[in-house]
Design an enzyme around this catalytic site. Structure first.
Site, PDB file in Angstrom:
ATOM      1  N   GLY A  57       0.811  -1.220   0.000  1.00  0.00           N
ATOM      2  CA  GLY A  57       0.000   0.000   0.000  1.00  0.00           C
ATOM      3  C   GLY A  57       0.846   1.273   0.000  1.00  0.00           C
ATOM      4  CG  LEU A  97      -1.940  -7.851  -4.153  1.00  0.00           C
ATOM      5  CD1 LEU A  97      -1.570  -8.580  -5.454  1.00  0.00           C
ATOM      6  CD2 LEU A  97      -0.944  -6.719  -3.892  1.00  0.00           C
ATOM      7  CB  SER A 155      -5.819   7.112  12.338  1.00  0.00           C
ATOM      8  OG  SER A 155      -6.403   8.291  11.872  1.00  0.00           O
ATOM      9  CB  ALA A 156      -4.720  12.193  13.905  1.00  0.00           C
ATOM     10  CB  THR A 157      -9.464   9.220  12.938  1.00  0.00           C
ATOM     11  OG1 THR A 157     -10.858   9.463  12.841  1.00  0.00           O
ATOM     12  CG2 THR A 157      -9.239   7.747  13.185  1.00  0.00           C
ATOM     13  CE1 TYR A 189      -8.967   3.474   8.921  1.00  0.00           C
ATOM     14  CE2 TYR A 189      -9.306   5.721   9.693  1.00  0.00           C
ATOM     15  CZ  TYR A 189      -8.454   4.723   9.275  1.00  0.00           C
ATOM     16  OH  TYR A 189      -7.106   4.948   9.202  1.00  0.00           O
ATOM     17  CE  LYS A 229      -6.323   2.269  11.267  1.00  0.00           C
ATOM     18  NZ  LYS A 229      -5.440   1.175  10.859  1.00  0.00           N
ATOM     19  CG  PHE A 253      -1.400  14.132  12.983  1.00  0.00           C
ATOM     20  CD1 PHE A 253      -0.816  13.256  13.893  1.00  0.00           C
ATOM     21  CD2 PHE A 253      -2.371  14.998  13.455  1.00  0.00           C
ATOM     22  CE1 PHE A 253      -1.173  13.256  15.244  1.00  0.00           C
ATOM     23  CE2 PHE A 253      -2.726  15.013  14.808  1.00  0.00           C
ATOM     24  CZ  PHE A 253      -2.129  14.149  15.699  1.00  0.00           C
ATOM     25  CG  ASN A 254      -4.404  14.867   7.558  1.00  0.00           C
ATOM     26  OD1 ASN A 254      -4.470  14.833   8.781  1.00  0.00           O
ATOM     27  ND2 ASN A 254      -5.475  14.966   6.796  1.00  0.00           N
ATOM     28  CG  ASN A 272      -8.134  11.026   2.142  1.00  0.00           C
ATOM     29  OD1 ASN A 272      -7.954   9.838   1.919  1.00  0.00           O
ATOM     30  ND2 ASN A 272      -8.764  11.445   3.220  1.00  0.00           N
ATOM     31  N   GLY A 332     -18.897  15.675   9.764  1.00  0.00           N
ATOM     32  CA  GLY A 332     -17.901  14.911  10.527  1.00  0.00           C
ATOM     33  C   GLY A 332     -16.525  15.568  10.578  1.00  0.00           C
TER      34      GLY A 332
END
Ligand code: NAD
Ligand code: UD1
Length: 338
Positions: free
Chosen positions: A10, A33, A125-127, A149, A153, A178-179, A199, A294
Site C-alpha cells: 500500500g 492486494l 490514526s489521529a482520528t 473506521y 483503530k 496525521f495526514n 482525501n 464529521g
C-alpha cells in the site's frame, strides 16, 4: 533486522519498505492486494536495488501468515499496515471494517507468538482524538471516534495495549498518523486511490491533471485564519522514516508506547491549494461548498514525544509535499494501472 510489513504494497507500506531497505534492514510484505498493486514493490526494488518480496495473502488467514514465517526465516518485527481505511465506506459497511481490521490483528498476534516474534508497530490514526478542541493533540489526551473506521483503530489500540500488559516480552508502538501526503521523490511510488478520491491531496492531483474539473473546498466558515479546515500534513517519506525509528525503539523496549507522527504544523485547505499552484506552476480551479459532515476545524499534533523517544522529526516541508505529490501523479496518471 528482518521486518514483516502487512499491507506492505500500500501507500505507506511501500514508502516504509524503501526507508527500511535504505537503512540496511530486510523486509517481506504480506498483502491481499485489495487496495494495491504488486507493481509497487517491484518499484521499491528498482529504487533501492534490494529485494522486496511480496507474499499475496490475507492477514486474517492464519495459514497465509504462517507461510510467511515459515518461508522467510526468523522475523524480528512486524509493521501492521493492513487494513481498510475509507472513513465514509466504513459507515456503510461497518461489519467489513470491524471484521478485517480487528481479525487481522488477532490473527497476527497469535502467529507472532507461535514464531517467537515480539515487536509490533501499529498504524493508528489521529482520528482517535475525535473532537478534542485543545491543540496541539498530545498522546495522553482523551480519545473517542466518529466513524467505524476510527473505532477499529481505537479498539486495536486497546487490544494491543492489553496484550502488551499481559505478555512481558511484547514490545508495541502505536503510531498515530496525521495526514500523510506526498510521494517518493523519484516519482516511481505514490498514492493510487481507487475511484474518485476522498482525501484532499489525491483530489487536488486529479484536478491538476484534468481528470476532475474543480476542487470543492468543504467550508470557509471554520474558526481558522482563512476559514478553511486546518490539518497536520506530513510527507509520506518522513512518515516512513518515523517507522524505522519506531521499530528500532520497539526492539529495545517492552510494553506499549503511543506516539504521534506529524509535523506539529497546521495548514489550511487554501494554504495547500496555493502552495501546490506555486511550486508546480499550475492553476487549480476550486469552489467553496458546504462543510463535510464529521470534519473538525483544526487538527495538528504535539510532536515532542516522537522527538524525545524516537529522536525523529519530520524534515520535508509543504513545498516538497506538493511537488512530490504532483511529480508522482504527472508521471503515473493511471497510478500503477491496477
Ligand atoms: P493502503 O490502502 O494503501 O494500504 C493498506 C494495504 O493493506 C493495502 O495494500 C491493502 O491491499 C492491504 N490490506 C487490507 N486488508 C488486508 C488484509 N486483510 N490482509 C492483507 N492485506 C490487507 O493504505 P495506507 O494509506 O498505506 O494506510 C496504511 C495503514 O495506515 C492503514 O491501516 C490505514 O488505516 C492507516 N492510516 C492511514 C492514513 C492515511 O492517510 N493514508 C492515516 C492514518 C492511518
Ligand atoms: C481523513 C479522515 C481521517 C483519516 C485521514 C487520513 C475523514 C472525516 N477523516 O482526514 O480519519 O485518518 O483522512 O486518511 O474522512 N477537503 C476539501 N475538499 C476535498 C477533500 C478534503 O476541502 O475534496 C478538506 C477537508 O474538509 C479537510 C482537509 O481538506 O479540512 C483534509 O481532508 P482529508 O484529506 O479528507 O483528511 P481528513 O479529513 O483530515
Amino acid at each position: 533486522m528482518k521486518v514483516l510489513l502487512t499491507g506492505g504494497a500500500g501507500f505507506i507500506g511501500s514508502h516504509t519498505a524503501v526507508a527500511l531497505l535504505e537503512a540496511g534492514h530486510e523486509i517481506v510484505a504480506l498483502d491481499n492486494l485489495y487496495n494495491s498493486s504488486p507493481e509497487a514493490l517491484k518499484r521499491v526494488e528498482e529504487i533501492t536495488g534490494k529485494k522486496a518480496p511480496l507474499v499475496v495473502g490475507d492477514c486474517t488467514d492464519e495459514k497465509d501468515l504462517r507461510k510467511v514465517f515459515e518461508q522467510y526465516g526468523h522475523i524480528d518485527a512486524v509493521v501492521h499496515f493492513a487494513g481498510l481505511k475509507a472513513v465514509g465506506e466504513s459507515v456503510q459497511k461497518p461489519l467489513d471494517y470491524y471484521q478485517n481490521n480487528l481479525d487481522s490483528t488477532f490473527t497476527l498476534l497469535r502467529v507472532m507468538r507461535m514464531y517467537g516474534c515480539h515487536a509490533l508497530v501499529f498504524s493508528s490514526s489521529a482520528t482517535v482524538y475525535g473532537t478534542n478542541q485543545e491543540m496541539p493533540l498530545r498522546e495522553d489526551f482523551p480519545t473517542g471516534c466518529t466513524s467505524p473506521y476510527g473505532w477499529t483503530k481505537w479498539m486495536n489500540e486497546q487490544v494491543l495495549t492489553d496484550c502488551a500488559h499481559a505478555d512481558e516480552k511484547l514490545k508495541v508502538v502505536l503510531l498515530r498518523y496525521f495526514n500523510p501526503i506526498g510521494a517518493h521523490e523519484s516519482g516511481r511510488i505514490g498514492e493510487d486511490p481507487a475511484g474518485i478520491p476522498n482525501n484532499l491531496m489525491p483530489f487536488i492531483c486529479q484536478v491538476a491533471s484534468g481528470k476532475l474539473d474543480h476542487l470543492n473546498v468543504f467550508g470557509s466558515d471554520y474558526p481558522t485564519p482563512d476559514g478553511t479546515g486546518v490539518r497536520d500534513y506530513i510527507h509520506v517519506c518522513d512518515l516512513a522514516e518515523g517507522h524505522v525509528a519506531a521499530l528500532e525503539y520497539a526492539m529495545g523496549h517492552a510494553g506499549v508506547e503511543i506516539i504521534n507522527l506529524g509535523t506539529g504544523e497546521g495548514y489550511s485547505v487554501l494554504d495547500i491549494v496555493h502552495t501546490f499552484e506555486r511550486v508546480n506552476g499550475l492553476k487549480l480551479p476550486y469552489q467553496i461548498t458546504a462543510r463535510r459532515p464529521g470534519d473538525v476545524a483544526i487538527c495538528y499534533s504535539d510532536v515532542t514525544k516522537a522527538e524525545r523517544l524516537l529522536h525523529w522529526h519530520a524534515k520535508r516541508n509543504l513545498e516538497a509535499m506538493c511537488r512530490d505529490s504532483w511529480n508522482w501523479q504527472k508521471h503515473n496518471p493511471q497510478g500503477y494501472g491496477k
